[in-house]
Design an enzyme around this catalytic site. Structure first.
Site, PDB file in Angstrom:
ATOM      1  CB  VAL A  17     -79.905 -30.946  41.429  1.00 52.87           C
ATOM      2  CG1 VAL A  17     -80.025 -31.906  42.597  1.00 52.87           C
ATOM      3  CG2 VAL A  17     -80.382 -31.638  40.171  1.00 52.87           C
ATOM      4  CB  ALA A  47     -72.547 -33.761  43.732  1.00 52.56           C
ATOM      5  N   GLY A  49     -68.962 -37.600  42.268  1.00 53.96           N
ATOM      6  CA  GLY A  49     -69.083 -38.826  41.480  1.00 53.96           C
ATOM      7  C   GLY A  49     -69.936 -38.681  40.259  1.00 53.96           C
ATOM      8  CD  GLU A 115     -69.852 -43.129  42.079  1.00 56.82           C
ATOM      9  OE1 GLU A 115     -69.232 -42.320  42.753  1.00 56.82           O
ATOM     10  OE2 GLU A 115     -71.000 -42.923  41.685  1.00 56.82           O
ATOM     11  CG  ASP A 210     -82.228 -24.905  58.343  1.00 53.64           C
ATOM     12  OD1 ASP A 210     -82.155 -24.969  59.577  1.00 53.64           O
ATOM     13  OD2 ASP A 210     -81.339 -24.377  57.643  1.00 53.64           O
ATOM     14  CG  HIS A 231     -68.732 -40.873  50.761  1.00 52.51           C
ATOM     15  ND1 HIS A 231     -67.436 -41.283  50.599  1.00 52.51           N
ATOM     16  CD2 HIS A 231     -69.267 -40.823  49.518  1.00 52.51           C
ATOM     17  CE1 HIS A 231     -67.206 -41.465  49.306  1.00 52.51           C
ATOM     18  NE2 HIS A 231     -68.298 -41.190  48.625  1.00 52.51           N
ATOM     19  NE  ARG A 281     -71.612 -44.125  48.993  1.00 52.40           N
ATOM     20  CZ  ARG A 281     -71.984 -43.064  48.289  1.00 52.40           C
ATOM     21  NH1 ARG A 281     -72.921 -42.269  48.752  1.00 52.40           N
ATOM     22  NH2 ARG A 281     -71.428 -42.792  47.140  1.00 52.40           N
ATOM     23  CG  HIS A 340     -72.139 -38.562  51.338  1.00 50.96           C
ATOM     24  ND1 HIS A 340     -71.417 -37.477  50.880  1.00 50.96           N
ATOM     25  CD2 HIS A 340     -72.559 -39.229  50.225  1.00 50.96           C
ATOM     26  CE1 HIS A 340     -71.403 -37.497  49.557  1.00 50.96           C
ATOM     27  NE2 HIS A 340     -72.106 -38.535  49.139  1.00 50.96           N
ATOM     28  NE  ARG A 375     -77.328 -40.889  48.287  1.00 56.22           N
ATOM     29  CZ  ARG A 375     -76.209 -40.595  47.632  1.00 56.22           C
ATOM     30  NH1 ARG A 375     -76.155 -40.696  46.314  1.00 56.22           N
ATOM     31  NH2 ARG A 375     -75.143 -40.185  48.290  1.00 56.22           N
TER      32      ARG A 375
END
Ligand code: SIN
Length: 534
Positions: A17, A47, A49, A115, A210, A231, A281, A340, A375
């Site tokens: 993205v 992805a 959610g 979430e 990388d 996650h 989370r 995650h 996050r």
């Protein structure tokens, strides 16, 4: 080693993205986007959610800001979060204009889910929680229309640095074993994360760190590499091939009524947080980890019997479970935490500039400051959309002032004298995954991190000392092990130095944060490791 030289206005490394959003914003320049393997083998594509954006009734960017800052545990950069949440609705509009189709309610409004740590239903999703695929395909189609050159099967080995300025990349063409020097005054790294360094991960198998490592070697600042997000719920499948991504079980399920049970059949989340299954989370992950230790089990279970219309709303997860002999609703779904997301990375400003002129970064490989120590769910596709686009606008503004790159004489770091055997390289990779999972994983300590660092030194010595005959077929594996070692050391060094617990970074020997406002770890090649935090 002989090489081919090519010139562009910009090069993008990575086709998820962030990279594709950058490409779309630079359409008047001559650009090349390269990807290892295929253009769709990205974390974006995996992805589920969705994308968080304040587009629902009763929601606002201010509330999105508050939730993001609260989850980030004192380590977010407020100015960057303001950009993220304020530009989110526009980023969604751009995607919809390109043809992205998000799941909607019968009245035509977005079917928003909730979430962990979100105070509102705010997460847009597509194709019944295969949101990443919709985003990936929509962006790729648009990029193809504007005619940017796309190259699959190219591995970026290193950045070309000339007098402190990034002027291109050294890339290995895996299609025919050729070395390329691709020059451009603008180099965008959008290479994703480093989940592949951990035993259990939800990431694509090309996420070995990388981008972080090549930027570090070139002199970029790597910020907060220890901030690794686990996650809470990946599908636990005994005997699953090691290193393969575990199927993700989206948090949106818990937003729709699924409940976590330990191996003794007890629902436990309220013991850890008043928001129960919708706790942040990091807290959910730690609670699961604690319950697994307590019950001596290698997973907990998600009871989805309370989720309405499960097969229709979550078709991908439903099918994945059925394929593995689990009937959701009748059977509880076995789940384990898994690596995650990397919340730290190449330090950038809010326009994607890294510390080296000519170098830009966006998406998971970057550290814009929006994620802090934890996050908020579904802020990552959003970050790629918003900051990929902003970096593109900045690059277009910067371009007229940038010097034309000169072709370098040679690539000094190329391992012409030989590389370790395939067996050794694969063994090092396997050992790294186990080492980081157990020693720099969900709960860390001085002892575990010292062990990790000395084991990594030992592996590095083996990597440096074993030089077999040069085999072009081993170039990609050799570089991916080199990068894995670099990134693992960055994670373990940051974690060792952060003598506190904050967000996703849990130290059992320092269980509290040192202050409400966090300090950043910043690591730069050939510079001393900063004073410990705490
Ligand atoms: C999920 O669907 O649970 C993952 C969303 C995210 O990591 O942002």
């Amino acid at each position: 080693m002989k090489f081919k030289t090519r010139h562009y206005d910009f090069i993008i490394v990575g086709s998820g993205v962030a990279g594709l959003s950058f490409a779309l914003g630079t359409k008047d320049l001559k650009g090349l986007t390269i990807a290892r393997s295929s253009l769709t083998r990205t974390n974006t594509n995996l992805a589920q959610g969705g994308i968080a954006a304040a587009v629902g009734e009763g929601d606002s960017p201010e509330l999105h800001l508050e939730d993001t800052l609260r989850a980030g545990a004192g380590l977010c950069d407020r100015a960057a979060v303001e950009v993220l949440v304020n530009e989110a609705p526009e980023a969604i509009r751009r995607l919809v204009d390109m043809g992205a189709s998000f799941d909607r309610r019968p009245d035509g409004s977005f079917d928003l889910s909730r979430e962990g740590a979100h105070s509102r239903r705010r997460v847009l999703h597509a194709r019944g929680y295969e949101t990443g695929k919709e985003v990936q395909e929509t962006l790729l189609k648009s990029v193809k229309k504007i005619g940017i050159e796309l190259g699959a099967g190219f591995f970026c080995l290193d950045l070309v640095v000339d007098n402190g300025r990034v002027t291109g990349i050294w890339a290995w063409d895996e299609n025919n074993g050729e070395l390329h020097c691709i020059l451009a005054p603008i180099v965008m790294l959008a290479t994703g994360g480093c989940g592949e360094l951990y035993l259990y991960t939800t990431n694509s198998w090309l996420s070995g760190g990388d981008g972080f490592s090549i930027a570090y070697r070139a002199g970029a600042v790597i910020r907060d590499p220890e901030m690794i997000q686990f996650h809470p719920t990946a599908l636990f499948l005994p005997g699953y091939p090691e290193g393969e991504p575990l199927p993700l079980i989206t948090e949106a399920l818990r937003g729709d009524g699924a409940a976590l049970h330990n191996a003794a059949g007890e629902q436990f989340m309220l013991r850890y947080h008043p928001d129960g299954e919708l706790a942040p989370r990091d807290i959910t992950t730690l609670a699961i980890f604690t319950e697994m230790e307590k019950e001596k089990s290698n997973c907990v279970f998600l009871d989805v019997s309370g989720v309405e219309a499960f097969p229709e709303r979550f078709p991908y997860i439903y099918e994945e479970c059925i394929r593995n002999g689990i009937t959701p609703g009748k059977d509880k779904i076995p789940v384990t935490p898994a690596m995650h997301y990397s919340m730290g990375g190449i330090k950038t400003d809010i326009d994607g500039h890294a510390a080296l002129p000519g170098l830009y970064a966006a998406g998971e490989v970057s550290s814009t400051g929006v994620h802090g120590a934890n996050r908020l769910a579904s802020n990552s596709l959003l970050e790629g959309l918003v900051f990929g686009d902003r970096a593109a606008k900045a690059a277009v503004r910067d371009f007229p002032r940038m010097p034309k790159p000169e072709t370098p004489g040679e690539y000094l770091s190329f391992p012409s004298e030989g590389v370790p055997s395939e067996e050794t390289l694969l063994e090092i990779k396997k050992n790294i995954r186990r080492l980081l999972w157990s020693n720099a994983g969900i709960v860390r300590s001085e002892e575990s991190l010292c062990n990790a660092l000395s084991e990594l030194d030992r592996m590095e010595q083996l990597f440096e000392s074993e030089k077999n005959i040069f085999d072009p077929a081993l170039v990609p594996l050799n570089y991916s092990v080199r990068n894995a070692l670099t990134m693992s050391k960055l994670i373990a060094t940051g974690a060792y130095n952060r003598r506190e617990s904050r967000g996703a970074h849990k130290r059992c020997d320092f269980p509290e944060p040192v202050s409400p406002e966090g300090k950043h770890t910043e690591l730069v090649v050939n510079k001393p490791v900063p004073e410990p935090i705490g």
